[in-house]
Design a protein around this motif. Structure first.
Motif, PDB file in Angstrom:
ATOM      1  N   VAL A 163     -13.879  21.142   0.999  1.00 34.71           N
ATOM      2  CA  VAL A 163     -14.287  22.244   0.134  1.00 34.71           C
ATOM      3  C   VAL A 163     -13.107  22.657  -0.738  1.00 34.71           C
ATOM      4  O   VAL A 163     -11.979  22.787  -0.257  1.00 34.71           O
ATOM      5  CB  VAL A 163     -14.772  23.448   0.966  1.00 34.71           C
ATOM      6  N   VAL A 164     -13.366  22.852  -2.031  1.00 31.54           N
ATOM      7  CA  VAL A 164     -12.321  23.289  -2.951  1.00 31.54           C
ATOM      8  C   VAL A 164     -12.815  24.495  -3.751  1.00 31.54           C
ATOM      9  O   VAL A 164     -14.013  24.628  -4.017  1.00 31.54           O
ATOM     10  CB  VAL A 164     -11.896  22.162  -3.928  1.00 31.54           C
ATOM     11  N   GLU A 165     -11.886  25.372  -4.096  1.00 29.23           N
ATOM     12  CA  GLU A 165     -12.192  26.550  -4.911  1.00 29.23           C
ATOM     13  C   GLU A 165     -11.756  26.261  -6.345  1.00 29.23           C
ATOM     14  O   GLU A 165     -10.570  26.331  -6.666  1.00 29.23           O
ATOM     15  CB  GLU A 165     -11.468  27.778  -4.367  1.00 29.23           C
ATOM     16  N   LEU A 166     -12.719  25.920  -7.193  1.00 28.66           N
ATOM     17  CA  LEU A 166     -12.411  25.599  -8.585  1.00 28.66           C
ATOM     18  C   LEU A 166     -13.366  26.346  -9.509  1.00 28.66           C
ATOM     19  O   LEU A 166     -14.318  25.770 -10.057  1.00 28.66           O
ATOM     20  CB  LEU A 166     -12.526  24.083  -8.823  1.00 28.66           C
ATOM     21  N   PRO A 167     -13.154  27.657  -9.667  1.00 31.08           N
ATOM     22  CA  PRO A 167     -14.015  28.393 -10.594  1.00 31.08           C
ATOM     23  C   PRO A 167     -13.852  27.892 -12.016  1.00 31.08           C
ATOM     24  O   PRO A 167     -12.883  27.191 -12.342  1.00 31.08           O
ATOM     25  CB  PRO A 167     -13.522  29.847 -10.439  1.00 31.08           C
ATOM     26  N   ARG A 168     -14.799  28.243 -12.851  1.00 31.86           N
ATOM     27  CA  ARG A 168     -14.842  27.810 -14.251  1.00 31.86           C
ATOM     28  C   ARG A 168     -15.061  26.310 -14.371  1.00 31.86           C
ATOM     29  O   ARG A 168     -14.590  25.659 -15.307  1.00 31.86           O
ATOM     30  CB  ARG A 168     -13.570  28.237 -15.005  1.00 31.86           C
ATOM     31  N   THR A 169     -15.785  25.764 -13.406  1.00 29.92           N
ATOM     32  CA  THR A 169     -16.156  24.351 -13.461  1.00 29.92           C
ATOM     33  C   THR A 169     -17.305  24.164 -14.454  1.00 29.92           C
ATOM     34  O   THR A 169     -18.225  24.977 -14.523  1.00 29.92           O
ATOM     35  CB  THR A 169     -16.577  23.857 -12.066  1.00 29.92           C
ATOM     36  N   VAL A 170     -17.248  23.092 -15.218  1.00 30.03           N
ATOM     37  CA  VAL A 170     -18.308  22.787 -16.181  1.00 30.03           C
ATOM     38  C   VAL A 170     -19.024  21.512 -15.743  1.00 30.03           C
ATOM     39  O   VAL A 170     -18.556  20.780 -14.872  1.00 30.03           O
ATOM     40  CB  VAL A 170     -17.744  22.637 -17.612  1.00 30.03           C
ATOM     41  N   PHE A 171     -20.168  21.252 -16.349  1.00 28.99           N
ATOM     42  CA  PHE A 171     -21.011  20.128 -15.942  1.00 28.99           C
ATOM     43  C   PHE A 171     -20.256  18.795 -15.950  1.00 28.99           C
ATOM     44  O   PHE A 171     -20.405  17.978 -15.044  1.00 28.99           O
ATOM     45  CB  PHE A 171     -22.237  20.018 -16.849  1.00 28.99           C
ATOM     46  N   LYS A 172     -19.438  18.581 -16.969  1.00 30.84           N
ATOM     47  CA  LYS A 172     -18.775  17.282 -17.123  1.00 30.84           C
ATOM     48  C   LYS A 172     -17.742  17.026 -16.013  1.00 30.84           C
ATOM     49  O   LYS A 172     -17.316  15.889 -15.822  1.00 30.84           O
ATOM     50  CB  LYS A 172     -18.116  17.169 -18.491  1.00 30.84           C
ATOM     51  N   ASP A 173     -17.341  18.080 -15.294  1.00 35.20           N
ATOM     52  CA  ASP A 173     -16.376  17.916 -14.205  1.00 35.20           C
ATOM     53  C   ASP A 173     -17.014  17.349 -12.938  1.00 35.20           C
ATOM     54  O   ASP A 173     -16.309  16.893 -12.039  1.00 35.20           O
ATOM     55  CB  ASP A 173     -15.734  19.265 -13.840  1.00 35.20           C
ATOM     56  N   LEU A 174     -18.332  17.404 -12.872  1.00 38.85           N
ATOM     57  CA  LEU A 174     -19.052  17.082 -11.643  1.00 38.85           C
ATOM     58  C   LEU A 174     -19.690  15.696 -11.692  1.00 38.85           C
ATOM     59  O   LEU A 174     -19.987  15.171 -12.770  1.00 38.85           O
ATOM     60  CB  LEU A 174     -20.148  18.123 -11.393  1.00 38.85           C
ATOM     61  N   ASP A 175     -19.913  15.141 -10.504  1.00 36.57           N
ATOM     62  CA  ASP A 175     -20.652  13.882 -10.414  1.00 36.57           C
ATOM     63  C   ASP A 175     -22.033  14.089 -11.019  1.00 36.57           C
ATOM     64  O   ASP A 175     -22.805  14.951 -10.563  1.00 36.57           O
ATOM     65  CB  ASP A 175     -20.771  13.461  -8.948  1.00 36.57           C
ATOM     66  N   GLY A 176     -22.358  13.319 -12.015  1.00 30.83           N
ATOM     67  CA  GLY A 176     -23.578  13.546 -12.778  1.00 30.83           C
ATOM     68  C   GLY A 176     -24.859  13.380 -11.995  1.00 30.83           C
ATOM     69  O   GLY A 176     -25.799  14.176 -12.125  1.00 30.83           O
ATOM     70  N   ASN A 191     -35.158  28.680  -8.370  1.00 32.50           N
ATOM     71  CA  ASN A 191     -33.969  29.496  -8.121  1.00 32.50           C
ATOM     72  C   ASN A 191     -33.027  29.469  -9.317  1.00 32.50           C
ATOM     73  O   ASN A 191     -32.561  28.405  -9.725  1.00 32.50           O
ATOM     74  CB  ASN A 191     -33.221  29.003  -6.879  1.00 32.50           C
ATOM     75  N   THR A 192     -32.765  30.633  -9.875  1.00 35.54           N
ATOM     76  CA  THR A 192     -31.806  30.746 -10.976  1.00 35.54           C
ATOM     77  C   THR A 192     -30.604  31.585 -10.559  1.00 35.54           C
ATOM     78  O   THR A 192     -29.708  31.832 -11.363  1.00 35.54           O
ATOM     79  CB  THR A 192     -32.460  31.390 -12.215  1.00 35.54           C
ATOM     80  N   ASP A 193     -30.574  32.018  -9.313  1.00 36.17           N
ATOM     81  CA  ASP A 193     -29.497  32.877  -8.816  1.00 36.17           C
ATOM     82  C   ASP A 193     -28.330  32.024  -8.326  1.00 36.17           C
ATOM     83  O   ASP A 193     -28.052  31.940  -7.134  1.00 36.17           O
ATOM     84  CB  ASP A 193     -30.017  33.786  -7.690  1.00 36.17           C
ATOM     85  N   MET A 194     -27.667  31.363  -9.242  1.00 41.52           N
ATOM     86  CA  MET A 194     -26.507  30.546  -8.885  1.00 41.52           C
ATOM     87  C   MET A 194     -25.664  30.319 -10.131  1.00 41.52           C
ATOM     88  O   MET A 194     -26.136  30.461 -11.261  1.00 41.52           O
ATOM     89  CB  MET A 194     -26.930  29.195  -8.272  1.00 41.52           C
ATOM     90  N   SER A 195     -24.404  29.976  -9.921  1.00 41.40           N
ATOM     91  CA  SER A 195     -23.512  29.686 -11.041  1.00 41.40           C
ATOM     92  C   SER A 195     -22.404  28.757 -10.583  1.00 41.40           C
ATOM     93  O   SER A 195     -21.671  29.065  -9.637  1.00 41.40           O
ATOM     94  CB  SER A 195     -22.899  30.976 -11.599  1.00 41.40           C
ATOM     95  N   ILE A 196     -22.291  27.613 -11.241  1.00 38.16           N
ATOM     96  CA  ILE A 196     -21.187  26.696 -10.973  1.00 38.16           C
ATOM     97  C   ILE A 196     -19.895  27.288 -11.532  1.00 38.16           C
ATOM     98  O   ILE A 196     -18.833  27.215 -10.908  1.00 38.16           O
ATOM     99  CB  ILE A 196     -21.472  25.313 -11.596  1.00 38.16           C
ATOM    100  N   TRP A 197     -19.974  27.899 -12.701  1.00 39.28           N
ATOM    101  CA  TRP A 197     -18.818  28.490 -13.360  1.00 39.28           C
ATOM    102  C   TRP A 197     -18.172  29.562 -12.469  1.00 39.28           C
ATOM    103  O   TRP A 197     -16.952  29.633 -12.342  1.00 39.28           O
ATOM    104  CB  TRP A 197     -19.264  29.105 -14.684  1.00 39.28           C
ATOM    105  N   ALA A 198     -19.008  30.412 -11.836  1.00 41.64           N
ATOM    106  CA  ALA A 198     -18.502  31.515 -11.008  1.00 41.64           C
ATOM    107  C   ALA A 198     -18.513  31.188  -9.513  1.00 41.64           C
ATOM    108  O   ALA A 198     -18.177  32.040  -8.693  1.00 41.64           O
ATOM    109  CB  ALA A 198     -19.332  32.771 -11.260  1.00 41.64           C
ATOM    110  N   LEU A 199     -18.914  29.965  -9.155  1.00 43.16           N
ATOM    111  CA  LEU A 199     -19.052  29.554  -7.746  1.00 43.16           C
ATOM    112  C   LEU A 199     -19.934  30.533  -6.980  1.00 43.16           C
ATOM    113  O   LEU A 199     -19.613  30.944  -5.864  1.00 43.16           O
ATOM    114  CB  LEU A 199     -17.678  29.431  -7.080  1.00 43.16           C
TER     115      LEU A 199
END
Length: 319
Positions: A163-176, A191-199
């Motif tokens: 597990v890593v803490e990397l806020p402000r992650t964008v789509f291109k950073d992740l395995d597609g 479900n829309t109650d989530m955010s990759i950017w804000a973890l």
């Protein structure tokens, strides 16, 4: 703990009056408690645990009368019980002590095994039947449903990562591939109650080759659950959480079809899972099945995939 399917039955004795007053999201107060569960020989076994209130939305008194909990286990004393080897676990309690919220808890639990059918890169959950007892009066409430959510480190180990803490992650950073699959699942349960950017309600796992994987959890505000307190973020332009909105990256029709394939392959098993969920009332079961079927109608044909996910996708760097 998370290989079994039968609900874990136990009694939790603590000062719940104090715990349910702990509404400050910044509070880290831990409360002593005793968890009583059957041991390997069937005899009751007392485990000295510590409880803490957790969460944000359901921790607010205006939303729920009962706070979600975190259960911290001792290093020793859990052998021979379902909690053997556990360190701390999230316990999803009902928002209030009512028949309605018993159904909501069951629907919230169901979302985890539904995603487990599609991919092992997912949190597992275990249903529980909990009797809450006051430590002073020893008065016990009627047993209620709750659910334990697998520890994030165990999910990471199964994925051979950390597990890593990397806020402000964008789509291109992740395995597609895994990202698209995750976002299709979030669309499936509404479900829309989530955010990759804000973890927010997403954990990031990094593999040894530095591949970054996103794994979702905490789906209580989804359309599949349709809890009475759930409302969508006004910025999304949705009137109700039962509406679906795809919030993932834009892909080609072929890429979406590939991501939809494992869902379609497990369609019968998913519906059977809902059908076989003990404790669901007839109306609740019907609504849950119809909601899942609505998702499958959107992915069962190339034309519907193109209309829903390709033509309707709005490019964005993250969410």
């Amino acid at each position: 703990m998370f290989t079994g399917t039968e609900p874990v039955e136990f009694t939790l004795t603590a000062n719940f009056s104090a715990i349910n007053k702990d509404r400050n999201p910044e509070s880290t107060t831990r409360y002593p408690a005793v968890l009583t569960v059957a041991g390997a020989d069937g005899a009751p076994k007392n485990i000295a645990v510590k409880l803490s209130a957790r969460g944000h939305f359901r921790r607010m008194a205006r939303n729920c009368s009962v706070v979600p909990l975190r259960v911290e286990f001792p290093r020793e004393g859990t052998a021979g019980t379902p909690f053997d080897g556990q360190t701390n676990l999230k316990l999803g309690t009902g928002c209030s002590d009512s028949k309605e919220f018993e159904q909501i808890t069951l629907r919230e639990y169901l979302q985890y095994p539904l995603f487990n059918l599609v991919t092992p890169l997912s949190f597992r959950a275990r249903l529980a039947r909990v009797t809450y007892a006051d430590e002073k009066s020893k008065k016990k409430d009627a047993a209620r449903h709750a659910l334990f959510i697998e520890h994030e480190n165990d999910v990471a180990r199964r994925a051979e990562g950390r597990v890593v803490e990397l806020p402000r992650t964008v789509f291109k950073d992740l395995d597609g591939q895994t990202l698209t699959r995750m976002m299709l699942f979030e669309y499936m349960i509404g479900n829309t109650d989530m955010s990759i950017w804000a973890l927010h309600n997403v954990r990031l796992i990094q593999k040894p080759d530095r591949t970054l994987l996103a794994v979702p959890y905490d789906f209580d505000l989804s359309g599949f659950v349709n809890a009475p307190y759930a409302t969508p973020d006004r910025r999304l332009g949705m009137r109700s959480v039962v509406e679906r909105k795809y919030r993932g990256p834009c892909r080609t029709a072929a890429e979406f079809e590939a991501a939809a394939a494992p869902f379609l392959a497990r369609r019968a098993e998913m519906l059977a899972l809902v059908d076989g969920m003990r404790g669901l009332e007839v109306a609740t079961r019907r609504d849950a099945k119809e909601y899942v079927e609505g998702f499958f109608r959107s992915i069962e044909k190339p034309a519907s995939i193109k209309k829903t996910f390709v033509d309707g996708c709005k490019p964005q760097p993250t969410m």
